[in-house]
Design a protein around this motif. Structure first.
Motif, mmCIF file in Angstrom:
data_model
loop_
_atom_site.group_PDB
_atom_site.id
_atom_site.type_symbol
_atom_site.label_atom_id
_atom_site.label_comp_id
_atom_site.label_asym_id
_atom_site.label_seq_id
_atom_site.Cartn_x
_atom_site.Cartn_y
_atom_site.Cartn_z
ATOM 1 N N THR B 265 18.739 -85.486 14.615
ATOM 2 C CA THR B 265 18.406 -86.643 13.753
ATOM 3 C C THR B 265 17.203 -87.391 14.310
ATOM 4 O OG1 THR B 265 20.066 -87.919 14.948
ATOM 5 C CG2 THR B 265 20.707 -87.000 12.825
ATOM 6 N N ASP B 266 17.078 -87.450 15.624
ATOM 7 C CA ASP B 266 15.946 -88.161 16.213
ATOM 8 C C ASP B 266 15.264 -87.277 17.269
ATOM 9 O OD1 ASP B 266 14.125 -89.813 17.330
ATOM 10 O OD2 ASP B 266 15.530 -91.383 17.917
ATOM 11 N N PRO B 267 14.193 -86.612 16.909
ATOM 12 C CA PRO B 267 13.552 -85.679 17.850
ATOM 13 C C PRO B 267 13.010 -86.373 19.098
ATOM 14 C CG PRO B 267 12.228 -85.942 15.870
ATOM 15 C CD PRO B 267 13.494 -86.644 15.616
ATOM 16 N N ASP B 268 12.590 -87.658 18.957
ATOM 17 C CA ASP B 268 12.055 -88.375 20.127
ATOM 18 C C ASP B 268 13.096 -88.503 21.236
ATOM 19 O OD1 ASP B 268 9.736 -88.629 18.800
ATOM 20 O OD2 ASP B 268 10.033 -90.715 18.190
ATOM 21 N N GLN B 269 14.325 -88.739 20.817
ATOM 22 C CA GLN B 269 15.401 -88.882 21.812
ATOM 23 C C GLN B 269 15.931 -87.524 22.275
ATOM 24 O OE1 GLN B 269 18.664 -91.306 20.650
ATOM 25 N NE2 GLN B 269 17.522 -93.234 20.876
ATOM 26 N N ALA B 270 16.025 -86.597 21.325
ATOM 27 C CA ALA B 270 16.691 -85.333 21.632
ATOM 28 C C ALA B 270 15.846 -84.394 22.488
ATOM 29 C CB ALA B 270 17.073 -84.623 20.330
ATOM 30 N N LEU B 271 14.516 -84.398 22.269
ATOM 31 C CA LEU B 271 13.666 -83.414 22.935
ATOM 32 C C LEU B 271 13.728 -83.472 24.471
ATOM 33 C CD1 LEU B 271 11.729 -81.060 22.513
ATOM 34 C CD2 LEU B 271 9.849 -82.690 22.359
ATOM 35 N N PRO B 272 13.584 -84.640 25.107
ATOM 36 C CA PRO B 272 13.668 -84.659 26.577
ATOM 37 C C PRO B 272 15.007 -84.119 27.096
ATOM 38 C CG PRO B 272 12.894 -86.766 25.745
ATOM 39 C CD PRO B 272 13.333 -85.982 24.558
ATOM 40 N N LYS B 273 16.087 -84.438 26.393
ATOM 41 C CA LYS B 273 17.420 -83.977 26.830
ATOM 42 C C LYS B 273 17.538 -82.458 26.710
ATOM 43 C CE LYS B 273 19.731 -88.268 25.578
ATOM 44 N NZ LYS B 273 20.525 -88.928 24.548
ATOM 45 N N ILE B 274 17.001 -81.939 25.607
ATOM 46 C CA ILE B 274 17.062 -80.486 25.421
ATOM 47 C C ILE B 274 16.269 -79.789 26.524
ATOM 48 C CG2 ILE B 274 16.330 -78.578 23.907
ATOM 49 C CD1 ILE B 274 16.967 -80.439 21.530
ATOM 50 N N ILE B 275 15.058 -80.335 26.788
ATOM 51 C CA ILE B 275 14.215 -79.727 27.837
ATOM 52 C C ILE B 275 14.962 -79.760 29.181
ATOM 53 C CG2 ILE B 275 12.061 -79.988 29.156
ATOM 54 C CD1 ILE B 275 10.794 -81.004 26.513
ATOM 55 N N LYS B 276 15.622 -80.904 29.445
ATOM 56 C CA LYS B 276 16.353 -81.038 30.701
ATOM 57 C C LYS B 276 17.470 -79.982 30.780
ATOM 58 C CE LYS B 276 18.664 -84.442 33.551
ATOM 59 N NZ LYS B 276 19.761 -85.365 33.465
ATOM 60 N N LEU B 278 17.605 -77.129 29.218
ATOM 61 C CA LEU B 278 17.030 -75.785 29.375
ATOM 62 C C LEU B 278 16.533 -75.570 30.810
ATOM 63 C CD1 LEU B 278 15.077 -75.399 25.987
ATOM 64 C CD2 LEU B 278 17.167 -74.200 26.670
ATOM 65 N N SER B 279 16.017 -76.631 31.428
ATOM 66 C CA SER B 279 15.581 -76.527 32.828
ATOM 67 C C SER B 279 16.768 -76.235 33.732
ATOM 68 C CB SER B 279 14.920 -77.828 33.281
ATOM 69 O OG SER B 279 13.840 -78.105 32.462
ATOM 70 N N GLU B 280 17.871 -76.934 33.423
ATOM 71 C CA GLU B 280 19.091 -76.700 34.219
ATOM 72 C C GLU B 280 19.550 -75.243 34.074
ATOM 73 O OE1 GLU B 280 21.782 -79.667 32.815
ATOM 74 O OE2 GLU B 280 20.787 -81.270 33.950
ATOM 75 N N ALA B 281 19.340 -74.675 32.869
ATOM 76 C CA ALA B 281 19.732 -73.284 32.629
ATOM 77 C C ALA B 281 18.687 -72.299 33.177
ATOM 78 C CB ALA B 281 19.925 -73.037 31.133
ATOM 79 N N LYS B 282 17.641 -72.863 33.760
ATOM 80 C CA LYS B 282 16.536 -72.091 34.331
ATOM 81 C C LYS B 282 15.857 -71.191 33.283
ATOM 82 C CE LYS B 282 18.411 -72.102 39.035
ATOM 83 N NZ LYS B 282 18.010 -73.500 39.265
ATOM 84 N N VAL B 283 15.689 -71.761 32.098
ATOM 85 C CA VAL B 283 15.004 -71.038 31.014
ATOM 86 C C VAL B 283 13.525 -71.405 31.067
ATOM 87 C CG1 VAL B 283 14.769 -70.831 28.499
ATOM 88 C CG2 VAL B 283 17.035 -71.005 29.538
ATOM 89 N N HIS B 284 12.661 -70.386 30.947
ATOM 90 C CA HIS B 284 11.232 -70.656 30.934
ATOM 91 C C HIS B 284 10.790 -70.944 29.496
ATOM 92 C CE1 HIS B 284 7.114 -70.549 32.278
ATOM 93 N NE2 HIS B 284 6.824 -69.751 31.239
ATOM 94 N N ILE B 285 10.127 -72.095 29.314
ATOM 95 C CA ILE B 285 9.707 -72.509 27.957
ATOM 96 C C ILE B 285 8.255 -72.111 27.727
ATOM 97 C CG2 ILE B 285 9.283 -74.513 26.460
ATOM 98 C CD1 ILE B 285 11.608 -75.894 27.951
ATOM 99 N N SER B 287 6.618 -72.491 24.431
ATOM 100 C CA SER B 287 5.994 -73.496 23.544
ATOM 101 C C SER B 287 7.075 -74.327 22.848
ATOM 102 C CB SER B 287 5.125 -72.817 22.490
ATOM 103 O OG SER B 287 5.935 -72.069 21.611
ATOM 104 N N ILE B 288 6.655 -75.506 22.400
ATOM 105 C CA ILE B 288 7.591 -76.404 21.697
ATOM 106 C C ILE B 288 6.923 -76.902 20.411
ATOM 107 C CG2 ILE B 288 8.866 -78.599 21.779
ATOM 108 C CD1 ILE B 288 8.850 -78.338 24.846
#
Lengths: 253, 309
Positions: B265-276, B278-285, B287-288
């Motif tokens: 619903t709010d990409p501004d709030q959700a995006l940093p959390k998702i990135i975090k 994915l980082s914890e899962a050690k996924v290489h990103i 592009s976004i």
């Protein structure tokens, strides 16, 4: 009372017809001059005097009345219908103006046009054939009352009409025949009995005879009845047009 | 507490007893607010405006301007409102400057008092060179600006604009937007109807979404898009063999090849959390991409149809 708004609308209505005087003032004058020239001068040689008055002189009061009432009616009816069709009316209806103010301003605008046209034909008669005016004040009162009454009636027609076609129908099938049958060109004593009886229910008959009496001192009907009829018509049409405006019928949803 | 600029309660209206244009509308517009009524053609926007200004009779409910009834106290309420209608009026007889003087006069303003305001409006709206022209001689954009000048000539506290930029080119639309913003800054309450989503988002502090004579949702555009809009975030990752479920259990997402698509619903709030996460899962990103939700999404979600349908 919104006096400034009321005055503005009167100015607009009067300014509107003066801005197109070639269409609203000159035609009546030219038509009347033609009536005098064609009907009067040519027929006068064949028609004997009516009630002791030469024929050209006899028809002039009727021409004044016809010019007065058609112009008064046309001003309010066409202005109101035009405002409806061209989306100008919302400017008035959303302003702090009451139905009474709008109606009266329109009626005054039409009355001015009726009077200007009536008085111009009066002057035309005085200049062209030296028409005497026995009771100038009475003549002006009649021109004023008829202008006001028919201006109010025009406002009714304009508000009720939804197209130019409808408006033209009301004028052509109602107003013009009543004017012609009101005795502009004849005395009703020249008519058969049944036609005379019909004339008595034609309000324009009383208007024409009223002004004929004030100008020439002769008429088919009693001048007092003519005054009373003019006043009744004025009050009835004025009240009806104000009530219709206040009801918002055909102009609001 | 001062009464609201506009207060509409339980407003209903039907035409010919069959077409139900309004079915119990409630709207409150605060003093100094820029408020938008957003809805497709035939939603009831113009009917609301016409009832407020006296062009249409209401069936039920109340309509108040600064706490006073628009029917009983019509002189007061109408003097407070300036309306720029959607439809152009046509006048064959008078130049546009004279029409503005007449308009001011209807509101009780004498000619000499109206002159400075009229000169200012003609100048500000780029019509001063056309002051002696008749309406038919103006271009569409000029006619639209004249409509606005007419609405402002008596310096109203409330300005109602019915589709003010309908049919105007992009440049003029931007000019008009800027002018409306300036008017709002000067303290005017503005009620705008539009079916341009962009216009409502850009100008309005609050909007009401109306369809079939009912207010479906009301609030600030951003709040509505956050509450009701669905934005998308697409992340390209290099390794799809990692067990993502335990890290992304809080999100609605799909995995298509190496594309992770999140619905938030709010990409501004959700995006940093998702990135975090994915980082914890050690996924290489790699592009976004994110697409913001818009009022159009909100409208679509509420009515199941687009606003221009």
């Amino acid at each position: 009372m919104n006096w400034v708004g009321f005055g503005t609308l009167i100015k607009r209505e009067v300014g509107r017809f003066f801005s197109v005087y070639r269409q609203t003032v000159l035609p009546g004058l030219i038509t009347s001059a033609l009536y005098i020239a064609i009907f009067g001068f040519t027929l006068e040689q064949r028609i004997s005097e009516i009630q002791g008055i030469p024929y050209t002189l006899f028809i002039l009061p009727g021409l004044i009345m016809m010019n007065t009432l058609t112009n008064a009616t046309a001003n309010t009816s066409s202005s109101m219908l035009q405002m409806k069709l061209l989306q100008q009316l919302p400017d008035l209806l959303t302003a702090p103006l009451s139905g009474l103010e709008i109606s009266l301003a329109y009626i005054i605008g039409g009355t001015v046009r009726g009077m200007v046209n009536g008085i111009l034909v009066l002057f035309l008669g005085m200049i062209l054939i030296g028409m005497p005016v026995q009771d100038p004040l009475g003549t002006l009162v009649f021109i004023f009352l008829v202008s006001w009454a028919f201006s109010s009636m025009g406002l009714l027609l304009g508000q009720l009409s939804e197209s130019w076609d409808q408006l033209a129908m009301m004028q052509n099938f109602f107003l013009t025949p009543l004017s012609f049958l009101g005795g502009i060109f004849y005395s009703i004593t020249m008519l058969p009995d049944w036609a005379q009886t019909l004339s008595f229910i034609n309000p324009i008959y009383y208007m024409i005879n009223g002004i004929r009496h004030t100008i020439l001192g002769v008429s088919d009907s009693d001048v007092i009845i003519s005054y009373v009829m003019a006043i009744i018509l004025t009050i009835a049409f004025t009240l009806s047009s104000i009530l219709l405006m206040n009801s918002g019928r055909k102009i609001k949803q | 507490m001062p009464s609201p600029a506009i207060e509409i309660t339980g407003l209903t209206k039907s035409y010919d007893g069959t077409v139900h244009a309004l079915n119990g509308v409630d709207i409150q517009i605060k003093r100094g607010e820029f408020f938008g009524l957003l809805g497709p053609n035939g939603a009831g926007k113009t009917t609301i405006i016409n009832i407020l200004t006296g062009l249409v009779f209401r069936d039920k409910g109340s309509t108040k301007v600064f706490g006073r009834d628009t029917v009983k106290d019509y002189r007061y309420t109408r003097s407070k409102i300036g309306i720029a209608a959607q439809e152009f009026s046509v006048d064959w007889f008078f130049p546009i400057e004279k029409l503005l003087y007449y308009q001011a006069g209807y509101y009780g303003i004498k000619k000499k008092d109206a002159a400075p305001k009229i000169n200012d409006l003609l100048e500000r709206l780029g019509l001063s060179k056309k002051r002696d022209a008749r309406l038919r001689q103006l271009s569409g954009g000029m006619k639209r600006r004249f409509q606005l000048a007419k609405a402002l000539v008596h310096d109203p506290e409330i300005i109602i604009l019915d589709e003010p930029t309908a049919g105007v080119d992009v440049e003029l639309r931007r000019d008009l937007w800027q002018y409306l913003k300036d008017l709002h800054k000067s303290g005017k309450t503005i009620l705008l109807t539009t079916h341009y989503i962009e216009e409502a988002e850009l100008l309005c502090e609050n909007i009401a979404i109306i369809d079939e004579g009912k207010i479906l949702k009301e609030g600030a555009p951003k709040t509505l898009t956050q509450e009701l809009g669905t934005a998308g975030i697409t992340i390209n990752i290099s390794d799809t063999n990692i067990e993502l479920e335990q890290f992304l259990s809080n999100y609605k997402y799909t995995l298509d090849d190496n594309r992770l698509h999140f619905s938030v619903t709010d990409p501004d709030q959700a995006l940093p959390k998702i990135i975090k996460s994915l980082s914890e899962a050690k996924v290489h990103i790699n592009s976004i991409n994110s697409s913001r939700s818009s009022l159009e999404d909100v409208f679509l979600g509420l009515t199941g149809k687009g606003i221009n349908e």
